[in-house]
Design an enzyme around this catalytic site. Structure first.
Site, mmCIF file in Angstrom:
data_model
loop_
_atom_site.group_PDB
_atom_site.id
_atom_site.type_symbol
_atom_site.label_atom_id
_atom_site.label_comp_id
_atom_site.label_asym_id
_atom_site.label_seq_id
_atom_site.Cartn_x
_atom_site.Cartn_y
_atom_site.Cartn_z
ATOM 1 N N GLU A 152 -37.703 -23.034 -25.057
ATOM 2 C CA GLU A 152 -38.331 -24.053 -25.901
ATOM 3 C C GLU A 152 -37.387 -25.201 -26.275
ATOM 4 O O GLU A 152 -37.745 -26.376 -26.196
ATOM 5 C CB GLU A 152 -38.846 -23.340 -27.158
ATOM 6 C CG GLU A 152 -39.721 -24.183 -28.021
ATOM 7 C CD GLU A 152 -40.318 -23.369 -29.171
ATOM 8 O OE1 GLU A 152 -40.299 -22.121 -29.103
ATOM 9 O OE2 GLU A 152 -40.790 -23.992 -30.126
ATOM 10 N N THR A 164 -49.285 -22.356 -33.033
ATOM 11 C CA THR A 164 -50.612 -22.817 -33.447
ATOM 12 C C THR A 164 -51.365 -23.506 -32.313
ATOM 13 O O THR A 164 -52.535 -23.248 -32.082
ATOM 14 C CB THR A 164 -50.503 -23.821 -34.628
ATOM 15 O OG1 THR A 164 -49.769 -23.218 -35.678
ATOM 16 C CG2 THR A 164 -51.886 -24.220 -35.135
#
Ligand code: ATP
Ligand code: MG
Length: 270
Positions: free
Chosen positions: A74, A10
């Protein structure tokens, strides 16, 4: 000059140290990656970029002019960032659960410098915005959380005490027995937008917390660190998470810049 980037589903988060030696943090919507690259191209003297997140490859392709780009996966970036933030904020513990409430939710077990992903759920910040939009037509995150803040859940959520009427409850009566459970039992009423939003937020918060608590118990740790931009300015969500975590005898930790662990980790990795 160096920048850390966490390009998420997002939001794309940026972290860098400015000329006064201060850590600066910013985010952009990931569906407008050109805004990110344009911002970067306006900064003088960027030589190195540390990058992580699911959209990293897309951002990398747009950053051809930068001399050196360091990619980090990540979860490694998140852990590095969280460890740095814990140190900065004076926390002293090595073992914990880290729950990253991003678009989706990813849960990790941290033991010193090692970590493993122990769980996750598709219920996350994306669900909060998605269900809010679907039920109320409000898409803007800040509008959603502002209105959720003043809403009430008791006309929609079915509590344990609502089921056990006039009896002792087997578990705390004020726990949610069924999120939105009253809707299918009571007659249909018009519910104010704030109440719908508060109840959606309750559902998301309770699912995330339940899973985190179970994983903390499984791994025998006391502290659960909740991160992710979904917590941004969202006192109501933090309260749901904190209260439930404490009720289950675990200690919730919220970091100051909870949305930026990945970007900080990517910066530290350079
Ligand atoms: P993932 O890690 O799952 O790939 P991400 O890194 O993009 O996703 P975060 O940035 O941590 O995830 O959090 C995204 C969530 O933060 C959104 O789903 C929304 O609930 C919330 N949010 C907070 N501020 C904003 C904003 N300004 N615009 C959109 N969403 C926001
Ligand atoms: Mg993320």
């Amino acid at each position: 000059k160096a920048i850390g980037i966490d390009a998420g589903g997002t939001l794309t988060k940026l972290a860098y140290v400015n000329e006064f030696g201060e850590l600066v943090l910013e985010h952009f919507p990931s569906n407008d990656l050109h805004a990110v690259t344009e911002w970067i191209s306006k900064q003088p003297e960027i030589e190195e970029i540390g990058i992580t997140g699911g959209r990293a490859e897309q951002v990398k392709d747009l950053l051809k002019s930068v001399k050196s780009i360091h990619y980090i996966v990540e979860f490694e970036a998140t852990l590095k960032g969280v460890r740095y933030q814990l140190m900065q904020e004076g926390h002293q513990f090595d073992r914990s659960i880290i729950t990253n409430v991003g678009t989706g939710t990813s849960i990790h077990y941290m033991d010193g410098e090692t970590h493993s992903r122990v769980g996750g759920t598709g219920i996350g910040g994306g669900t909060l915005v998605g269900l809010a939009a679907l039920t109320t037509g409000i898409y803007n995150y800040n509008d959603i959380i502002k209105q959720a803040q003043s809403g009430e859940r008791q006309e929609m959520d079915l509590l344990v005490q609502d089921i056990y009427q006039g009896m002792d409850t087997p578990i705390s009566g004020t726990l949610t027995a069924s999120n939105f459970g009253k809707m299918g039992i009571d007659q249909t009423k018009n519910h104010p937008t704030e109440n719908i939003l508060a109840t959606v937020q309750g559902l998301v918060g309770e699912v995330i917390t339940t899973l985190s608590i179970q994983l903390a118990e499984q791994n025998q740790v006391e502290h659960i660190i909740y991160i992710g931009t979904t917590l941004n300015e969202n006192e109501a969500l933090k309260k749901i998470i904190a209260n439930y975590t404490k009720l289950k005898k675990k200690t919730p930790i919220f970091l100051n810049d909870h949305g930026f662990s990945g970007a900080i980790g990517a910066l530290l990795n350079i």
